[in-house]
Write an enzyme that holds these catalytic residues in place. Structure first.
Site, PDB file in Angstrom:
ATOM      1  N   GLU A   1       0.826  -1.216   0.000  1.00  0.00           N
ATOM      2  CA  GLU A   1       0.000   0.000   0.000  1.00  0.00           C
ATOM      3  C   GLU A   1       0.851   1.253   0.000  1.00  0.00           C
ATOM      4  OE1 GLU A   1      -2.995   0.222   3.002  1.00  0.00           O
ATOM      5  OE2 GLU A   1      -4.229  -1.304   2.055  1.00  0.00           O
TER       6      GLU A   1
ATOM      7  N   HIS B   1       8.779 -26.944  -1.625  1.00  0.00           N
ATOM      8  CA  HIS B   1       8.242 -28.143  -2.260  1.00  0.00           C
ATOM      9  C   HIS B   1       7.054 -27.811  -3.163  1.00  0.00           C
ATOM     10  CE1 HIS B   1      10.717 -30.873   0.246  1.00  0.00           C
ATOM     11  NE2 HIS B   1      10.756 -29.783   0.984  1.00  0.00           N
TER      12      HIS B   1
ATOM     13  N   LYS C   1     -14.044  -0.173  -2.349  1.00  0.00           N
ATOM     14  CA  LYS C   1     -14.975   0.135  -1.249  1.00  0.00           C
ATOM     15  C   LYS C   1     -16.161   0.947  -1.768  1.00  0.00           C
ATOM     16  CE  LYS C   1     -11.709   0.292   2.671  1.00  0.00           C
ATOM     17  NZ  LYS C   1     -11.160   1.092   3.774  1.00  0.00           N
TER      18      LYS C   1
HETATM   19  O1  PA5 Z   1      -4.458   0.845   4.891  1.00  0.00           O
HETATM   20  C1  PA5 Z   1      -5.629   0.961   4.738  1.00  0.00           C
HETATM   21  O2  PA5 Z   1      -6.178   2.047   4.611  1.00  0.00           O
HETATM   22  C2  PA5 Z   1      -6.555  -0.217   4.796  1.00  0.00           C
HETATM   23  O3  PA5 Z   1      -5.988  -1.448   4.651  1.00  0.00           O
HETATM   24  C3  PA5 Z   1      -7.244  -0.125   6.138  1.00  0.00           C
HETATM   25  O4  PA5 Z   1      -6.329  -0.420   7.161  1.00  0.00           O
HETATM   26  C4  PA5 Z   1      -8.435  -1.047   6.179  1.00  0.00           C
HETATM   27  O5  PA5 Z   1      -9.266  -0.778   5.076  1.00  0.00           O
HETATM   28  C5  PA5 Z   1      -9.199  -0.841   7.459  1.00  0.00           C
HETATM   29  O6  PA5 Z   1      -9.633   0.493   7.569  1.00  0.00           O
HETATM   30  P1  PA5 Z   1     -10.317   0.991   8.887  1.00  0.00           P
HETATM   31  O7  PA5 Z   1      -9.314   0.941   9.999  1.00  0.00           O
HETATM   32  O8  PA5 Z   1     -10.747   2.392   8.596  1.00  0.00           O
HETATM   33  O9  PA5 Z   1     -11.484   0.073   9.164  1.00  0.00           O
END
Ligand code: PA5
Length: 466
Positions: free
Chosen positions: A299, A320, A434
């Site tokens: 990310e 393996h 989302k």
């Molecule tokens: O890094 C990110 O933004 C996502 O992976 C969030 O951690 C994940 O979508 C969870 O988001 P939230 O903590 O708002 O529920």
């Protein structure tokens, strides 16, 4: 650098990077030439002058974390231990992976034994939408005494929000509304979000994810610390390890700062056309650390059409299955090996009178020795196969080294992303799916987008049927 091979790798109470197995692929000058750029990246990070600077709360967190909140975490953990056998942690992505990584690294190494014998069992929910998983969990919880920890920065992420609703209802059925309120804990933003609102209305104890710490950099906040403390993990040691890493990674000089060396080496390999970094370990307890690392680097770097793809393997298991590809397939990747110096247990291979399996030549050797020789043999084979290898030496699977490793990798990741020229702290791409889900589910405000998506799906079906 601690050297792989002839020199004994000495434990230095810190995680160390050994790039000697990569020296056949790069030369030291190439690395040294990056020193001025690394110095600039260090300055941008510490001056808070780069993109995403509003999310640098994690940078000095090991020194500056909120001591009152930390004390409250310990009190809540003790209460949870008295109240319950199980704590269900409800979250996804950055609100889930770090807690799971720590739990697996620190407890599953000893087959789930809790070090101080007082911790609760941690279970997870809200990290997918499987009906079978949630149904099984709800059935299990009907017969066990449980507490809940809802974790979400936004408080609106669909997966954990839906799971939290199911679990909260079960808690209310089992313990009554006020009984449930005594065993539900919420970790979320200080001021906003649906989860925060629920917590306030219902009187659940709240813990704060600082507004300047993004999800994937949040494991050393209450996001990870509350579940760890409840499970009996020494969170003082976790933070001591993170503080030690903070010091060890504080120099702007590439020559001495191993976290910047890791970041710089990643860029060198990337610029040479390696598009995948394979994180491998020889301890199943590190499986979820690799999952957390995938999110951290994926990310932080995967944007603007750039970035190494972070992949992971569990060795020797995957030797393996994927071993053939790694040895002889397309040369897409370099490998980073998580090497645990002290596995914590010494299990001697037994001698057998009949020696029918021909293994007596190993009798008396520890299984850890065998694991280490496989690691060495594999690194050499993969290097021979054209895969540069880096080694991250972890002295032991302890809370201190968990904290150390987390901070080391977070800082390496931020530096690596800045070297790549991207903002390490945003994740615009995560929003796309989302938003589509909200639209397809008919959430208010998404009507137009929902209609357009349904039309596209119909069109795809028509084209497929033609
Ligand atoms: O890094 C990110 O933004 C996502 O992976 C969030 O951690 C994940 O979508 C969870 O988001 P939230 O903590 O708002 O529920």
């Amino acid at each position: 650098m601690a050297y792989f091979g002839v020199k004994k790798m000495v434990s230095e109470e810190k995680v160390t990077l050994d790039y000697s197995p990569a020296l056949g692929f790069i030369n030291r000058d190439e690395l040294a030439n990056l020193a001025p750029r690394v110095r600039r990246v260090h300055q941008v990070l510490h001056d808070r002058s780069g993109p995403g600077r509003e999310y640098l709360g994690w940078l000095e967190w090991p020194l500056l974390y909120e001591r009152d909140e930390f004390a409250r975490i310990k009190e809540a953990a003790e209460r949870i231990q008295k109240q319950s056998e199980v704590l269900v942690v409800v979250g996804i992505g950055g609100s889930y992976l770090g807690a799971r990584a720590g739990l697996e690294m620190l407890l599953s190494a000893t087959a789930g034994e809790v070090p101080n014998g007082e911790g609760v069992r941690l279970l997870f929910a809200g990290h997918q939408l499987s009906p079978a998983y949630l149904d099984g969990l709800l059935n299990y919880l009907r017969g066990n005494v449980f507490s809940l920890n809802g974790v979400s920065i936004s408080g609106t992420t669909t997966e954990p929000a839906v799971a939290f609703r199911f679990l909260r209802r079960l808690a209310e059925e089992k313990y009554g509304r006020s009984g449930a309120a005594e065993r539900i804990y919420v970790t979320t933003d200080r001021e906003k979000g649906a989860l925060r609102r629920i917590a306030e209305d219902e009187g659940y104890e709240r813990f704060v994810i600082p507004a300047d710490v993004g999800g994937r950099y949040s494991v050393l906040t209450p996001v990870g610390l509350l579940p760890f403390a409840a499970a009996g993990i020494d969170i003082e040691a976790v933070m001591a390890g993170a503080a030690a890493a903070y010091q060890a990674c504080s120099s702007p000089e590439l020559e001495v700062n191993e976290c910047y060396q890791y970041a710089a080496l990643r860029q060198i390999f990337y610029n040479r056309g390696k598009t995948v970094e394979l994180l491998v370990s020889y301890e199943p307890a590190l499986h979820y650390l690799a999952e957390w690392w995938k999110q951290l680097f994926g990310e932080s770097e995967g944007k603007d059409g750039k970035g190494l793809f972070p992949a992971a393997c569990d060795f020797t298991t995957d030797l393996h299955s994927l071993g053939q590809y790694i040895q002889e397939g397309r040369r897409l990747f370099f490998e980073t090996v998580l090497r645990v110096e002290d596995p914590g247990v010494s299990l001697a291979i037994p001698r057998m009178e009949d020696d029918l399996d021909g293994l007596n030549y190993l009798a008396g050797r520890s299984l850890g020795f065998l694991n280490e020789q496989v690691l060495r043999g594999t690194v050499l084979a993969h290097v021979d196969g054209g895969i540069p290898n880096l080694i991250l030496n972890i002295p032991a699977l302890t809370p201190y080294y968990f904290g150390y490793l987390v901070y080391f990798l977070q800082k390496a990741c931020a530096a690596s992303a800045y070297l790549l020229g991207v903002n390490p702290f945003n994740q615009p791409g995560v929003e796309a799916y989302k938003q589509n889900v909200f639209a397809l589910l008919g959430k208010a405000g998404y009507e137009e987008q929902g209609a357009a998506l349904r039309k596209r799906l119909e069109k795809m079906t028509e084209v497929a049927e033609e």
